[in-house]
Design a protein around this motif. Structure first.
Motif, PDB file in Angstrom:
ATOM      1  N   ARG A 275       0.888  -1.199   0.177  1.00 47.17           N
ATOM      2  CA  ARG A 275       0.172   0.035   0.095  1.00 47.17           C
ATOM      3  C   ARG A 275       0.869   1.032   0.002  1.00 47.17           C
ATOM      4  O   ARG A 275       0.545   2.182  -0.668  1.00 47.17           O
ATOM      5  N   GLN A 276       2.056   1.151   0.841  1.00 46.07           N
ATOM      6  CA  GLN A 276       2.862   2.378   0.767  1.00 46.07           C
ATOM      7  C   GLN A 276       3.812   2.230  -0.421  1.00 46.07           C
ATOM      8  O   GLN A 276       4.241   3.432  -0.861  1.00 46.07           O
ATOM      9  N   PHE A 277       4.337   1.286  -0.772  1.00 41.98           N
ATOM     10  CA  PHE A 277       5.079   1.103  -2.229  1.00 41.98           C
ATOM     11  C   PHE A 277       4.434   0.385  -3.198  1.00 41.98           C
ATOM     12  O   PHE A 277       4.978  -1.154  -3.033  1.00 41.98           O
ATOM     13  N   PRO A 278       3.593   0.887  -4.037  1.00 47.86           N
ATOM     14  CA  PRO A 278       2.934  -0.133  -4.960  1.00 47.86           C
ATOM     15  C   PRO A 278       4.043  -0.953  -5.977  1.00 47.86           C
ATOM     16  O   PRO A 278       3.446  -1.718  -6.343  1.00 47.86           O
ATOM     17  N   ASP A 279       5.220  -0.337  -6.126  1.00 43.78           N
ATOM     18  CA  ASP A 279       6.016  -1.007  -7.133  1.00 43.78           C
ATOM     19  C   ASP A 279       7.202  -1.857  -6.406  1.00 43.78           C
ATOM     20  O   ASP A 279       8.139  -1.940  -6.495  1.00 43.78           O
ATOM     21  N   TYR A 280       6.729  -2.432  -5.325  1.00 46.23           N
ATOM     22  CA  TYR A 280       7.809  -2.835  -4.209  1.00 46.23           C
ATOM     23  C   TYR A 280       8.249  -4.419  -5.142  1.00 46.23           C
ATOM     24  O   TYR A 280       9.427  -4.697  -4.581  1.00 46.23           O
ATOM     25  N   ALA A 281       7.516  -5.041  -5.823  1.00 46.99           N
ATOM     26  CA  ALA A 281       7.897  -6.112  -6.524  1.00 46.99           C
ATOM     27  C   ALA A 281       8.908  -5.867  -7.608  1.00 46.99           C
ATOM     28  O   ALA A 281       9.558  -6.714  -8.045  1.00 46.99           O
ATOM     29  N   ASP A 282       9.114  -4.586  -7.787  1.00 47.18           N
ATOM     30  CA  ASP A 282      10.054  -4.350  -9.020  1.00 47.18           C
ATOM     31  C   ASP A 282      11.093  -3.421  -8.509  1.00 47.18           C
ATOM     32  O   ASP A 282      12.265  -3.374  -9.370  1.00 47.18           O
ATOM     33  N   LYS A 283      10.878  -2.640  -7.426  1.00 46.59           N
ATOM     34  CA  LYS A 283      12.024  -1.796  -7.017  1.00 46.59           C
ATOM     35  C   LYS A 283      12.589  -2.071  -5.565  1.00 46.59           C
ATOM     36  O   LYS A 283      11.951  -2.482  -4.851  1.00 46.59           O
ATOM     37  N   ASP A 356       5.376 -17.716 -10.969  1.00 42.95           N
ATOM     38  CA  ASP A 356       4.749 -18.538 -11.915  1.00 42.95           C
ATOM     39  C   ASP A 356       4.546 -19.819 -11.463  1.00 42.95           C
ATOM     40  O   ASP A 356       3.657 -20.473 -11.677  1.00 42.95           O
ATOM     41  N   CYS A 357       5.093 -20.242 -10.334  1.00 45.53           N
ATOM     42  CA  CYS A 357       5.274 -21.576  -9.944  1.00 45.53           C
ATOM     43  C   CYS A 357       4.383 -21.967  -8.714  1.00 45.53           C
ATOM     44  O   CYS A 357       4.052 -23.033  -8.355  1.00 45.53           O
ATOM     45  N   LEU A 358       4.161 -20.870  -7.978  1.00 45.18           N
ATOM     46  CA  LEU A 358       3.551 -21.200  -6.565  1.00 45.18           C
ATOM     47  C   LEU A 358       2.038 -21.103  -6.589  1.00 45.18           C
ATOM     48  O   LEU A 358       1.298 -20.120  -7.351  1.00 45.18           O
ATOM     49  N   VAL A 359       1.351 -22.026  -6.194  1.00 44.40           N
ATOM     50  CA  VAL A 359      -0.097 -21.858  -6.249  1.00 44.40           C
ATOM     51  C   VAL A 359      -0.591 -20.845  -5.108  1.00 44.40           C
ATOM     52  O   VAL A 359      -1.815 -20.196  -5.162  1.00 44.40           O
ATOM     53  N   ASP A 360       0.178 -20.408  -4.260  1.00 45.48           N
ATOM     54  CA  ASP A 360      -0.135 -19.367  -3.199  1.00 45.48           C
ATOM     55  C   ASP A 360       0.559 -17.756  -3.612  1.00 45.48           C
ATOM     56  O   ASP A 360       0.761 -17.150  -2.647  1.00 45.48           O
ATOM     57  N   ALA A 361       1.095 -17.637  -4.853  1.00 43.18           N
ATOM     58  CA  ALA A 361       1.769 -16.695  -5.307  1.00 43.18           C
ATOM     59  C   ALA A 361       0.915 -15.424  -4.892  1.00 43.18           C
ATOM     60  O   ALA A 361      -0.262 -15.282  -5.374  1.00 43.18           O
ATOM     61  N   ASP A 362       1.473 -14.460  -3.951  1.00 45.77           N
ATOM     62  CA  ASP A 362       0.679 -13.191  -3.591  1.00 45.77           C
ATOM     63  C   ASP A 362       1.609 -12.160  -3.864  1.00 45.77           C
ATOM     64  O   ASP A 362       2.721 -12.146  -3.258  1.00 45.77           O
ATOM     65  N   TYR A 363       1.214 -11.078  -4.246  1.00 44.64           N
ATOM     66  CA  TYR A 363       1.831  -9.918  -4.916  1.00 44.64           C
ATOM     67  C   TYR A 363       2.728  -9.186  -3.618  1.00 44.64           C
ATOM     68  O   TYR A 363       3.875  -9.079  -3.644  1.00 44.64           O
ATOM     69  N   GLY A 364       2.032  -9.274  -2.416  1.00 44.69           N
ATOM     70  CA  GLY A 364       2.581  -8.714  -1.108  1.00 44.69           C
ATOM     71  C   GLY A 364       3.490  -9.712  -0.616  1.00 44.69           C
ATOM     72  O   GLY A 364       4.572  -9.159  -0.124  1.00 44.69           O
ATOM     73  N   ASN A 365       3.208 -10.820  -0.375  1.00 45.80           N
ATOM     74  CA  ASN A 365       4.141 -11.686   0.326  1.00 45.80           C
ATOM     75  C   ASN A 365       5.428 -12.079  -0.322  1.00 45.80           C
ATOM     76  O   ASN A 365       6.417 -12.126   0.180  1.00 45.80           O
TER      77      ASN A 365
END
Length: 453
Positions: A275-283, A356-365
């Motif tokens: 919520r604070q860092f929307p691009d946290y998965a990339d930066k 791609d591989c996890l059934v529990d793939a979650d953007y935040g986690n």
């Protein structure tokens, strides 16, 4: 008849403790809708394993809705346009949804609210992220003080019961066929080893199976050879069960369940971070890590992905991931640390593979956990703390775990199975180590000096 109420479903595929559904049912006939929108997330559209889970979860939800006189409407396309068009078909402006914090869903919620009467509800976290703040009213960036603050708001509200029946609209709009979405792999069917049952009923069964052992979670969750984890993560990610339901049931059955409840709290924490860092998965959360000289090593990345590194605990974890769409939590940390520090490969490459591989793939986690391991996150392990996979394997008694997932080593005794190279008994069909631990450690620390300079 009252105006139809659209319920926009995303990662909240349940009937119990579903605030959006409950509010819609009080207001009028309910039209539950799931929109498959691969454009809004952009590069973060669901991976293959998640799509497999989604197919079965939607099928289970549709069956549960039919039992209550309703049905699930499936549409594909840009979610805002699709929902606006559906509202026009139904002659309504009313739409209910559970609030989400992934950046693409935040953008979609804002755009949809400009076109329809969107009513957002909480319910996918133990507490709404905006309510857990520092004394200065700021959101937390460090987990430990966040967890202390969150506990002051616990327990969460009691779960809402699932509706027994749902009023139907005068006419049902057309729906896509689930099979037409082709969410399941076929050629080849790489999911044939997935030993999961998606859906709300299965989520409650998994909770029942775990709750009696929750008190031992703190000890057993680190042992890969034992069934010490809850296996609730994909059910929680897809919202087949609410975190409030899990909290209440575990806390009622176990007095000593603080470690597990803290893991539920970690899920909330990661939502607050994105919520604070929307691009946290990339930066990088810490910009200084932009200077770290990651290696371009595609052959070593493939060896890691395929479980062919010569480090048995790493290879067992990566093979488990490919076979089950899931990996033991302790081994996730070991495999991630190995990629980032032993191979000095950018954490984002591992993050993408897990996505791609996890059934529990979650953007935040997923993003917070990878940046924690890499040391690049706003709350992170120190990069200089380099996990020793061979020592971890022995410490956490991973012998039988390795035997299950690396059959080339199944005949080795415990004294040799963690490091067959060192014991001089590596089978011919098992690869040698792709990097020496001491050399890898020295290389990683040298690279880290660029960050500190």
């Amino acid at each position: 008849m009252a105006e139809p109420q659209i319920v926009w479903l995303r990662q909240d595929l349940r009937l119990e403790d579903q605030a959006a559904l409950a509010a819609a049912a009080e207001a009028g006939p309910v039209v539950p809708v799931y929109v498959l929108d691969d454009d809004a997330p952009g590069a973060w559209a669901m991976g293959g394993a998640s799509r497999w889970w989604l197919h079965h979860s939607l099928a289970a939800l549709d069956a549960a809705l039919h039992a209550r006189g309703a049905r699930l409407i499936l549409r594909r396309g840009a979610c805002v346009d699709v929902l606006a068009g559906l509202a026009e078909e139904l002659g309504t402006r009313a739409i209910h949804a559970i609030r989400h914090y992934e950046p693409w869903w935040q953008a979609a919620e804002q755009a949809l609210a400009e076109r329809l009467d969107l009513c957002l509800h909480d319910g996918n976290q133990l507490a709404p992220p905006a309510t857990i703040t520092t004394g200065a009213g700021k959101p937390f960036r460090i987990y430990t003080p966040f967890w202390r603050a969150l506990q002051q708001h616990m327990p969460p509200p009691a779960p809402l019961p699932a509706p027994r029946t749902l009023a139907a609209p005068a006419r049902w709009p057309k729906s896509d066929r689930l099979a037409a979405w082709a969410l399941l792999p076929t050629k080849p069917n790489w999911a044939k080893g997935f030993d999961w049952t998606p859906g709300e009923a299965a989520a409650h069964e998994a909770l029942e199976a775990f709750v009696e052992a929750a008190g031992d979670y703190g000890e057993h969750r680190n042992l890969p050879a034992e069934q010490g984890t809850s296996r609730l993560s994909p059910h929680l990610h897809f919202g087949e069960i609410s975190p409030a339901r899990v909290w209440h049931q575990v806390a009622k059955a176990q007095r000593d369940a603080g470690t597990f409840l803290g893991e539920l709290g970690w899920r909330d924490f990661t939502q607050g971070i994105i919520r604070q860092f929307p691009d946290y998965a990339d930066k990088n959360g810490r910009p200084a890590f932009d200077a770290l000289p990651w290696r371009k090593a595609p052959a070593e990345l493939r060896a890691w992905q395929q479980g062919r590194t010569g480090y048995p605990i790493v290879d067992a974890g990566m093979r488990q991931l490919w076979t089950l769409g899931w990996m033991h939590n302790r081994v996730r940390m070991i495999t991630a640390s190995f990629l980032v520090k032993h191979l000095l490969i950018d954490w984002r490459a591992g993050e993408r593979w897990f996505w791609d591989c996890l059934v529990d793939a979650d953007y935040g986690n997923n993003s917070v956990n990878w940046q924690w391991i890499a040391g690049s996150g706003v709350d992170a392990n120190m990069f200089s703390r380099i996990m020793a996979p061979l020592g971890q394997s022995e410490k956490f008694a991973a012998g039988d775990y390795i035997r299950r997932w690396v059959p080339e080593l199944k005949d080795l005794p415990d004294a040799a199975i963690h490091d067959p190279d060192a014991q001089g008994c590596r089978p011919a069909d098992y690869p040698a180590k792709i990097v020496d631990h001491r050399e890898a450690r020295a290389r990683a620390l040298a690279a880290y000096r660029r960050v500190k300079a």
